[in-house]
Design a protein around this motif. Structure first.
Motif, PDB file in Angstrom:
ATOM      1  N   ASP A 184     -21.638  28.029  -5.998  1.00  0.00           N
ATOM      2  CA  ASP A 184     -20.377  28.425  -6.201  1.00  0.00           C
ATOM      3  C   ASP A 184     -19.312  27.286  -6.743  1.00  0.00           C
ATOM      4  O   ASP A 184     -18.046  27.657  -7.242  1.00  0.00           O
ATOM      5  CB  ASP A 184     -19.797  28.773  -4.751  1.00  0.00           C
ATOM      6  CG  ASP A 184     -20.018  30.066  -4.253  1.00  0.00           C
ATOM      7  OD1 ASP A 184     -20.257  31.079  -4.862  1.00  0.00           O
ATOM      8  OD2 ASP A 184     -20.077  30.161  -2.843  1.00  0.00           O
ATOM      9  N   CYS A 185     -19.988  26.122  -6.938  1.00  0.00           N
ATOM     10  CA  CYS A 185     -19.059  25.016  -7.375  1.00  0.00           C
ATOM     11  C   CYS A 185     -19.429  24.761  -8.902  1.00  0.00           C
ATOM     12  O   CYS A 185     -18.877  23.983  -9.649  1.00  0.00           O
ATOM     13  CB  CYS A 185     -19.613  23.879  -6.657  1.00  0.00           C
ATOM     14  SG  CYS A 185     -18.713  23.917  -4.737  1.00  0.00           S
ATOM     15  N   VAL A 186     -20.580  25.238  -9.433  1.00  0.00           N
ATOM     16  CA  VAL A 186     -21.009  24.840 -10.694  1.00  0.00           C
ATOM     17  C   VAL A 186     -20.105  25.608 -11.658  1.00  0.00           C
ATOM     18  O   VAL A 186     -19.533  26.535 -11.698  1.00  0.00           O
ATOM     19  CB  VAL A 186     -22.554  25.357 -11.015  1.00  0.00           C
ATOM     20  CG1 VAL A 186     -22.511  27.205 -11.145  1.00  0.00           C
ATOM     21  CG2 VAL A 186     -23.008  24.953 -12.114  1.00  0.00           C
ATOM     22  N   LYS A 187     -19.952  24.670 -12.821  1.00  0.00           N
ATOM     23  CA  LYS A 187     -18.979  24.917 -13.927  1.00  0.00           C
ATOM     24  C   LYS A 187     -19.484  25.268 -15.232  1.00  0.00           C
ATOM     25  O   LYS A 187     -18.802  25.794 -15.927  1.00  0.00           O
ATOM     26  CB  LYS A 187     -17.780  23.943 -13.981  1.00  0.00           C
ATOM     27  CG  LYS A 187     -17.047  23.655 -12.572  1.00  0.00           C
ATOM     28  CD  LYS A 187     -16.036  22.484 -12.663  1.00  0.00           C
ATOM     29  CE  LYS A 187     -15.205  22.124 -11.472  1.00  0.00           C
ATOM     30  NZ  LYS A 187     -14.215  21.181 -11.730  1.00  0.00           N
ATOM     31  N   MET A 188     -20.741  24.718 -15.725  1.00  0.00           N
ATOM     32  CA  MET A 188     -21.040  24.698 -16.845  1.00  0.00           C
ATOM     33  C   MET A 188     -22.539  25.466 -16.979  1.00  0.00           C
ATOM     34  O   MET A 188     -22.686  26.249 -17.990  1.00  0.00           O
ATOM     35  CB  MET A 188     -20.932  23.216 -17.618  1.00  0.00           C
ATOM     36  CG  MET A 188     -19.553  22.683 -17.621  1.00  0.00           C
ATOM     37  SD  MET A 188     -19.808  20.935 -18.467  1.00  0.00           S
ATOM     38  CE  MET A 188     -20.512  20.065 -17.095  1.00  0.00           C
ATOM     39  N   THR A 189     -23.486  24.491 -16.241  1.00  0.00           N
ATOM     40  CA  THR A 189     -24.854  25.108 -16.559  1.00  0.00           C
ATOM     41  C   THR A 189     -25.670  24.957 -15.323  1.00  0.00           C
ATOM     42  O   THR A 189     -25.204  24.348 -14.293  1.00  0.00           O
ATOM     43  CB  THR A 189     -25.566  24.250 -17.489  1.00  0.00           C
ATOM     44  OG1 THR A 189     -25.599  22.775 -16.817  1.00  0.00           O
ATOM     45  CG2 THR A 189     -24.931  24.000 -19.067  1.00  0.00           C
ATOM     46  N   LEU A 190     -26.512  25.893 -15.212  1.00  0.00           N
ATOM     47  CA  LEU A 190     -27.617  26.042 -14.209  1.00  0.00           C
ATOM     48  C   LEU A 190     -28.958  26.192 -14.705  1.00  0.00           C
ATOM     49  O   LEU A 190     -29.118  27.442 -15.353  1.00  0.00           O
ATOM     50  CB  LEU A 190     -27.170  26.938 -13.307  1.00  0.00           C
ATOM     51  CG  LEU A 190     -28.097  27.078 -11.783  1.00  0.00           C
ATOM     52  CD1 LEU A 190     -27.335  27.871 -10.588  1.00  0.00           C
ATOM     53  CD2 LEU A 190     -29.078  27.852 -11.875  1.00  0.00           C
ATOM     54  N   ASP A 191     -29.762  25.242 -14.648  1.00  0.00           N
ATOM     55  CA  ASP A 191     -31.407  25.447 -15.202  1.00  0.00           C
ATOM     56  C   ASP A 191     -32.135  25.433 -14.007  1.00  0.00           C
ATOM     57  O   ASP A 191     -32.073  24.261 -13.237  1.00  0.00           O
ATOM     58  CB  ASP A 191     -31.685  24.361 -16.133  1.00  0.00           C
ATOM     59  CG  ASP A 191     -30.877  24.477 -17.627  1.00  0.00           C
ATOM     60  OD1 ASP A 191     -30.390  25.688 -18.091  1.00  0.00           O
ATOM     61  OD2 ASP A 191     -30.519  23.480 -18.317  1.00  0.00           O
ATOM     62  N   ALA A 192     -32.977  26.215 -13.801  1.00  0.00           N
ATOM     63  CA  ALA A 192     -34.034  26.387 -12.865  1.00  0.00           C
ATOM     64  C   ALA A 192     -35.445  26.750 -12.946  1.00  0.00           C
ATOM     65  O   ALA A 192     -35.762  27.396 -13.907  1.00  0.00           O
ATOM     66  CB  ALA A 192     -33.388  27.508 -11.759  1.00  0.00           C
ATOM     67  N   THR A 193     -36.359  26.172 -12.288  1.00  0.00           N
ATOM     68  CA  THR A 193     -37.695  26.711 -12.267  1.00  0.00           C
ATOM     69  C   THR A 193     -37.800  27.549 -10.819  1.00  0.00           C
ATOM     70  O   THR A 193     -37.412  27.117  -9.956  1.00  0.00           O
ATOM     71  CB  THR A 193     -38.743  25.717 -12.365  1.00  0.00           C
ATOM     72  OG1 THR A 193     -38.524  24.623 -11.197  1.00  0.00           O
ATOM     73  CG2 THR A 193     -38.451  24.726 -13.666  1.00  0.00           C
ATOM     74  N   SER A 194     -38.722  28.540 -10.950  1.00  0.00           N
ATOM     75  CA  SER A 194     -38.988  29.356  -9.893  1.00  0.00           C
ATOM     76  C   SER A 194     -40.692  29.125  -9.696  1.00  0.00           C
ATOM     77  O   SER A 194     -41.286  29.969 -10.518  1.00  0.00           O
ATOM     78  CB  SER A 194     -38.608  30.626  -9.828  1.00  0.00           C
ATOM     79  OG  SER A 194     -39.075  31.163  -8.822  1.00  0.00           O
ATOM     80  N   THR A 195     -41.111  28.385  -8.825  1.00  0.00           N
ATOM     81  CA  THR A 195     -42.701  28.555  -8.728  1.00  0.00           C
ATOM     82  C   THR A 195     -42.965  29.097  -7.536  1.00  0.00           C
ATOM     83  O   THR A 195     -42.272  29.860  -7.053  1.00  0.00           O
ATOM     84  CB  THR A 195     -43.101  26.942  -8.605  1.00  0.00           C
ATOM     85  OG1 THR A 195     -42.666  26.474  -7.328  1.00  0.00           O
ATOM     86  CG2 THR A 195     -42.457  26.151  -9.714  1.00  0.00           C
ATOM     87  N   SER A 196     -44.411  29.083  -7.186  1.00  0.00           N
ATOM     88  CA  SER A 196     -44.995  29.881  -6.079  1.00  0.00           C
ATOM     89  C   SER A 196     -44.386  29.502  -4.960  1.00  0.00           C
ATOM     90  O   SER A 196     -44.493  30.142  -3.855  1.00  0.00           O
ATOM     91  CB  SER A 196     -46.480  29.542  -5.924  1.00  0.00           C
ATOM     92  OG  SER A 196     -46.844  28.304  -5.717  1.00  0.00           O
TER      93      SER A 196
END
Length: 300
Positions: A144-156
């Motif tokens: 809810d606070c992020v303004k520009m980018t969100l980069d994520a990995t999703s593993t097991s």
């Protein structure tokens, strides 16, 4: 009242003792000297008591003044910081009301929550904070606070997360960030081999894409170095949210880091993984039948 009583007793005792002592030491000069000595000594005893009492009161006032000064300094720092002072005021007033009106269990719970908040603030102030298990509330609040980018990995480690109720709240928060604030969100679903690329995983990616999220599947065995990939999210290139696994690869601890070196390492790792992963081809739209031409039956 008891304090005044003891002052009278001590003063009278000092005066009586002085009168008795002077009458024993000097029996020739009459009673005048005895009375003068007893009055002087009694008065001195009373004055000493008041001075001691004044010293105690002054020490308490000085301590209270230092507390007020420290509180004033603290609130002036809060006023000048990003953290809004009205939120701090609400916290203090709310805690005060709990102390005044709450029962034992309510006060104990309030103390525990306040201690948890204080630990988080201290941790973030030093560059990192953590808590046991998964903390989905942190995850959604930061989104809810992020303004520009969100980069994520999703593993097991977090694969089961996408099947519970918090996942829908998380996706809704990301969709809102994209539509309202123009946040760019990328997610890599990381697997070890191609046989782990199941229809369910592809459907999960498509579910993300419908929300406006760029989602890809990264197969480690197809990469040159087959790198080990941790489960992490980088928000605005400033804060890293990581889920640490236990020995059975289940979520064991949530860790936040704002350390620049660590953030830079995570950004570099994600960029390399993203560059080595091809986006899934867009599904081809079904051909519309031509007017007057019957559709042909599928072969085989």
């Amino acid at each position: 009242m008891p304090k005044m009583f003891w002052r009278i007793v001590i003063t009278a005792s000092a005066a009586g003792g002085a009168f008795l002592l002077t009458s024993i030491l000097d029996q020739d000069d009459g009673d005048i000297w005895q009375w003068v000595a007893s009055i002087v000594i009694g008065s001195a005893a009373l004055i000493v008591q008041y001075l001691l009492d004044f010293g105690e009161r002054f020490e308490k006032v000085d301590t209270r003044f230092n507390e007020i000064l420290a509180a004033t300094t603290l609130f002036s720092q809060v006023d000048g910081s990003v953290l809004r002072s009205d939120e701090v005021t609400r916290l203090v007033l709310g805690y005060t009301k709990v102390r005044e009106r709450g029962g034992d269990i309510v006060q104990a719970f309030a103390e525990k929550e306040l201690g948890r908040l204080a630990k988080t603030m201290e941790g973030l102030g030093s560059g990192s904070a953590d808590c046991p298990g998964e903390n989905n509330e942190w995850l959604i609040d930061i989104t809810d606070c992020v303004k520009m980018t969100l980069d994520a990995t999703s593993t097991s480690v977090d694969r089961e997360f996408w099947t519970n109720g918090s996942a829908e709240r998380y996706l809704a928060a990301q969709e809102k960030a994209i539509k309202r604030r123009g946040v760019e969100i990328r997610r890599l679903f990381v697997v070890r081999d191609t046989d782990e690329v199941t229809p369910e995983l592809r459907a999960l990616c498509e579910r993300h894409r419908r929300r406006g999220i760029e989602a890809r599947i990264a197969v480690r065995s197809l990469m040159e170095s087959s790198p080990k990939v941790d489960d992490f999210i980088v928000f605005d290139g400033e804060l890293c949210f990581e889920t640490k696994p236990d020995q059975e690869s289940n979520p064991d601890r949530t860790w936040l880091s704002a350390e620049p070196d660590h953030i830079e390492d995570r950004i570099s790792q994600f960029s390399e993984l993203w560059a080595a992963t091809e986006p899934d081809p867009e599904p081809e739209p079904a051909a519309e039948p031509q007017p007057g031409v019957a559709p042909t039956a599928a072969s085989g």
